[in-house]
Design an enzyme around this catalytic site. Structure first.
Site, PDB file in Angstrom:
ATOM      1  N   SER A  79      -3.011  -7.643   2.891  1.00 58.84           N
ATOM      2  CA  SER A  79      -3.292  -7.494   4.321  1.00 58.84           C
ATOM      3  C   SER A  79      -3.726  -8.837   4.905  1.00 58.84           C
ATOM      4  O   SER A  79      -3.355  -9.174   6.036  1.00 58.84           O
ATOM      5  CB  SER A  79      -4.412  -6.471   4.546  1.00 58.84           C
ATOM      6  OG  SER A  79      -4.039  -5.218   4.049  1.00 58.84           O
TER       7      SER A  79
ATOM      8  N   ARG B 218      -2.266  -5.839  -8.319  1.00 57.86           N
ATOM      9  CA  ARG B 218      -1.328  -6.948  -8.125  1.00 57.86           C
ATOM     10  C   ARG B 218      -1.596  -8.041  -9.139  1.00 57.86           C
ATOM     11  O   ARG B 218      -2.738  -8.217  -9.561  1.00 57.86           O
ATOM     12  CB  ARG B 218      -1.502  -7.564  -6.728  1.00 57.86           C
ATOM     13  CG  ARG B 218      -0.966  -6.725  -5.626  1.00 57.86           C
ATOM     14  CD  ARG B 218      -1.549  -7.146  -4.317  1.00 57.86           C
ATOM     15  NE  ARG B 218      -2.998  -6.922  -4.310  1.00 57.86           N
ATOM     16  CZ  ARG B 218      -3.768  -7.084  -3.251  1.00 57.86           C
ATOM     17  NH1 ARG B 218      -3.247  -7.511  -2.135  1.00 57.86           N
ATOM     18  NH2 ARG B 218      -5.052  -6.842  -3.318  1.00 57.86           N
TER      19      ARG B 218
ATOM     20  N   LYS C  49     -15.928  -6.922   4.477  1.00 55.10           N
ATOM     21  CA  LYS C  49     -14.739  -7.418   5.168  1.00 55.10           C
ATOM     22  C   LYS C  49     -14.890  -7.308   6.678  1.00 55.10           C
ATOM     23  O   LYS C  49     -15.376  -6.302   7.177  1.00 55.10           O
ATOM     24  CB  LYS C  49     -13.509  -6.605   4.736  1.00 55.10           C
ATOM     25  CG  LYS C  49     -13.024  -6.950   3.348  1.00 55.10           C
ATOM     26  CD  LYS C  49     -11.692  -6.305   3.043  1.00 55.10           C
ATOM     27  CE  LYS C  49     -11.234  -6.661   1.630  1.00 55.10           C
ATOM     28  NZ  LYS C  49     -10.030  -5.948   1.222  1.00 55.10           N
TER      29      LYS C  49
ATOM     30  N   HIS D 206       0.846  -1.201   0.000  1.00 57.49           N
ATOM     31  CA  HIS D 206       0.000   0.000   0.000  1.00 57.49           C
ATOM     32  C   HIS D 206       0.885   1.257   0.000  1.00 57.49           C
ATOM     33  O   HIS D 206       0.643   2.193  -0.770  1.00 57.49           O
ATOM     34  CB  HIS D 206      -0.865   0.067   1.272  1.00 57.49           C
ATOM     35  CG  HIS D 206      -1.948  -0.961   1.354  1.00 57.49           C
ATOM     36  ND1 HIS D 206      -2.133  -1.753   2.457  1.00 57.49           N
ATOM     37  CD2 HIS D 206      -2.928  -1.317   0.482  1.00 57.49           C
ATOM     38  CE1 HIS D 206      -3.172  -2.545   2.269  1.00 57.49           C
ATOM     39  NE2 HIS D 206      -3.669  -2.311   1.067  1.00 57.49           N
TER      40      HIS D 206
HETATM   41  P1  ADP Z   1      -9.933  -2.926  -0.626  1.00 60.74           P
HETATM   42  O1  ADP Z   1     -10.703  -3.569   0.495  1.00 60.74           O
HETATM   43  O2  ADP Z   1     -10.579  -1.685  -1.145  1.00 60.74           O
HETATM   44  O3  ADP Z   1      -9.495  -3.858  -1.726  1.00 60.74           O
HETATM   45  P2  ADP Z   1      -7.211  -2.993   0.324  1.00 60.74           P
HETATM   46  O4  ADP Z   1      -6.706  -2.356   1.573  1.00 60.74           O
HETATM   47  O5  ADP Z   1      -7.179  -4.474   0.268  1.00 60.74           O
HETATM   48  O6  ADP Z   1      -8.631  -2.386   0.120  1.00 60.74           O
HETATM   49  O7  ADP Z   1      -6.396  -2.422  -0.907  1.00 60.74           O
HETATM   50  C1  ADP Z   1      -6.396  -1.052  -1.235  1.00 60.74           C
HETATM   51  C2  ADP Z   1      -5.728  -0.856  -2.583  1.00 60.74           C
HETATM   52  O8  ADP Z   1      -4.356  -1.226  -2.493  1.00 60.74           O
HETATM   53  C3  ADP Z   1      -6.310  -1.714  -3.696  1.00 60.74           C
HETATM   54  O9  ADP Z   1      -6.236  -0.978  -4.885  1.00 60.74           O
HETATM   55  C4  ADP Z   1      -5.389  -2.900  -3.754  1.00 60.74           C
HETATM   56  O10 ADP Z   1      -5.405  -3.519  -5.014  1.00 60.74           O
HETATM   57  C5  ADP Z   1      -4.064  -2.191  -3.491  1.00 60.74           C
HETATM   58  N1  ADP Z   1      -3.056  -3.094  -2.945  1.00 60.74           N
HETATM   59  C6  ADP Z   1      -3.160  -3.924  -1.889  1.00 60.74           C
HETATM   60  N2  ADP Z   1      -2.000  -4.593  -1.698  1.00 60.74           N
HETATM   61  C7  ADP Z   1      -1.156  -4.165  -2.662  1.00 60.74           C
HETATM   62  C8  ADP Z   1       0.195  -4.491  -3.033  1.00 60.74           C
HETATM   63  N3  ADP Z   1       0.876  -5.419  -2.375  1.00 60.74           N
HETATM   64  N4  ADP Z   1       0.749  -3.853  -4.092  1.00 60.74           N
HETATM   65  C9  ADP Z   1       0.029  -2.939  -4.771  1.00 60.74           C
HETATM   66  N5  ADP Z   1      -1.239  -2.584  -4.495  1.00 60.74           N
HETATM   67  C10 ADP Z   1      -1.821  -3.196  -3.468  1.00 60.74           C
END
Ligand code: ADP
Length: 162
Positions: free
Chosen positions: A128, A90, A41, A17
């Site tokens: 996460s 990803r 979630k 992130h």
């Molecule tokens: P959501 O519940 O909206 O998917 P996340 O916290 O899981 O929220 O992810 C927020 C954003 O960060 C999303 O666009 C997700 O694809 C991106 N993201 C999560 N992990 C990574 C990573 N390792 N590398 C790049 N982008 C990521």
């Protein structure tokens, strides 16, 4: 001023992130890390705790602010004239969901443009949920998250076990 919104659950915020947020901060004048309440979630941290972790992790990025939102992203974005939403992509797994969200958001607010940043190779398989899983079974997650987040996870686990 062009504002970019980086929305997500950030439960918790990972280095993946942070990589996307700091790259967005280099491209846009102002970046809002928007910590959202996600009905789909079950989160380990509250909205306020997730926002605090995001604040601490982005402290060194002067054009980044953190906000929270319990509603539709398109509704939050109406406060900006031409909002841009930045999402990280990803490997293959994110594509279908992100494409569906982008098309839905475009129907709800055609002024809101979505931009996708390809994940850094180092963090391509980092999520996460993986961090939480490894942490739950006592694994070392320090290489996946900022030190302040690691500290917050330990505190949370200690609180649960006390
Ligand atoms: P959501 O519940 O909206 O998917 P996340 O916290 O899981 O929220 O992810 C927020 C954003 O960060 C999303 O666009 C997700 O694809 C991106 N993201 C999560 N992990 C990574 C990573 N390792 N590398 C790049 N982008 C990521």
């Amino acid at each position: 001023m062009q504002t970019a919104i980086c929305p997500g659950s950030f439960d918790p915020l990972t280095l993946g992130h942070l990589d996307v947020i700091s790259r967005a901060a280099g491209m846009f004048e102002h970046v809002v890390v928007l910590v959202v309440a996600n009905v789909n979630k079950k989160c380990m941290f509250t909205l306020a705790e997730r926002a605090e972790m995001a604040r601490e992790a982005t402290r060194d990025l002067p054009n980044v602010t953190v906000d929270t939102w319990d509603g539709l992203l398109v509704d939050y974005a109406t406060r900006y004239e031409n909002p841009v939403v930045v999402r990280g992509l990803r490997a293959v797994t994110d594509f279908e969901y992100e494409f569906m969200m982008a098309l839905t958001n475009n129907k709800l607010n055609p002024n809101m443009e979505m931009v996708f940043l390809a994940s850094n190779e180092k963090y391509m398989y980092l999520s996460s949920s993986t961090v939480k899983e490894v942490f739950t079974y006592g694994g070392d997650v320090s290489r996946f998250i900022p030190p302040t987040v690691n500290e917050a996870m330990r505190k949370k686990a200690k609180g649960r076990n006390d």
